[in-house]
Enzyme design. Structure first.
Site, PDB file in Angstrom:
ATOM      1  N   CYS A  95       2.315   5.673  -5.171  1.00 15.69           N
ATOM      2  CA  CYS A  95       2.264   4.330  -4.100  1.00 15.69           C
ATOM      3  C   CYS A  95       0.932   3.615  -4.399  1.00 15.69           C
ATOM      4  CB  CYS A  95       3.554   4.017  -3.346  1.00 15.69           C
ATOM      5  SG  CYS A  95       4.887   4.479  -3.356  1.00 15.69           S
ATOM      6  N   ALA A  96      -0.263   3.831  -3.802  1.00 18.32           N
ATOM      7  CA  ALA A  96      -1.330   3.058  -3.348  1.00 18.32           C
ATOM      8  C   ALA A  96      -2.582   3.022  -4.507  1.00 18.32           C
ATOM      9  CB  ALA A  96      -1.883   4.891  -2.752  1.00 18.32           C
TER      10      ALA A  96
END
Length: 333
Positions: free
Chosen positions: A121-122
């Site tokens: 998700c980063a």
């Protein structure tokens, strides 16, 4: 949401942790998600090989349209792009989809390729930061960011622990694209990036992870993850202070919404009104957690709201495995 709860009750009947899982799913605030396959096919597991074939096929089918839209919004064409950053954690291809895009969509053969596969998700925030770095080094360049996150292809029917059940009700599928221009152009508006940073919370690398098994990627989530905004808020404040800004007093925020607790805690520790994260909340409600595509969709909502005015200051941030934070400061122009 109602369908998700019904499917969970049917698939995991008799699991003593099911009532808790149902409550957690309801508390995510996710009302609707999009899946790349019909739900009946999503709930089956045809094997890792077949799932990866679907990932490649659907990514090739769905990415070109959003890329064309992103290029049109930036008033550019494929020949103007100097680098492509492709982010995804839900399938594997080698060569990366970037090679296929160059060969089929008219990009130059000297276009740089930067695939990012393991930041989860980063990676949306990381893609923005690496594009910023590239344009800072090559001011006349333009960078295309592409995200293809088909999270439903990671569904594991036999996984019935709380973390797996929660993720089954949280993640959705999405593709997204954005363009970063090294130099602006008359009539083009958006966020002019000014400073970026990365930060790893020490000794948390097993809090968000994949177990790679014969059946594919098994998402693993530690119960401590929602509390990570307490140590990250000071990092965001330090980034703002280094730029002469107060991270708790900005005009817009584009934040990865892993879940409502993330946004609640960030509002608490940055001392900002929860409505400042309305774009991220809307993404979570309407699409679920779409991994690296969250920040790009929340950014789209900022554009669509048409409330930002030149000079507005903002923060973009993505959070993911590591636990890693990718953060950027920018001004609306």
């Amino acid at each position: 949401m109602e369908q998700t709860l019904d499917f969970a009750r049917e698939a995991h009947a008799g699991n003593p942790q099911l009532p808790l899982a149902l409550r957690l799913i309801q508390n995510t605030g996710v009302q609707k998600r999009h899946l790349v396959q019909p739900i009946e096919e999503t709930l089956n597991h045809p094997g890792f090989e077949e799932r990866n074939r679907i990932y490649e096929m659907e990514s090739k089918k769905r990415c070109p349209e959003v890329i064309e839209e992103a290029l049109a919004n930036a008033r550019l064409n494929a020949q103007d792009i100097d680098a492509i950053i492709y982010v995804s954690c839900t399938g594997f291809m080698m060569p990366s989809l970037t090679a296929w895009l160059i060969n089929t969509m008219g990009f130059r053969y000297d276009t740089r390729q930067l695939p990012i596969a393991q930041l989860g998700c980063a990676a949306g925030g990381a893609a923005i930061n690496r594009a910023h770095d590239f344009c800072a080094a090559h001011p006349d360049s333009n960078v295309l960011i592409v995200s293809s996150e088909l999270c439903s292809l990671c569904y594991q029917p036999d996984a019935d622990d709380i973390g797996s059940l929660l993720s089954d009700g949280l993640f959705g599928d999405a593709v997204a694209a954005a363009v970063m221009r090294g130099r602006g152009a008359a009539g083009v508006h958006g966020v002019q990036l000014e400073r970026n940073a990365s930060y790893l919370i020490p000794n948390t690398e097993d809090w968000i992870s994949y177990a790679v098994r014969d059946t594919g990627f098994h998402f693993q989530l530690d119960r401590r993850v929602p509390g990570t905004m307490e140590p990250l808020a000071p990092v965001l404040r330090e980034l703002g202070a280094a730029h002469g800004w107060d991270a708790g007093d900005l005009d817009f925020y584009v934040i990865h919404a892993g879940g409502p607790r993330i946004l609640d805690d960030l509002a608490k520790y940055l001392e900002v009104d929860r409505t400042a994260f309305r774009h991220s909340s809307a993404t979570l409600t309407e699409y679920g957690n779409i991994a690296s595509a969250v920040v790009l969709d929340a950014l789209r909502r900022l554009f669509d709201e048409d409330s930002a005015v030149p000079g507005n200051k903002g923060l973009l941030a993505g959070f993911g495995p590591g636990i890693t934070a990718e953060m950027t400061l920018g001004t609306w122009v």
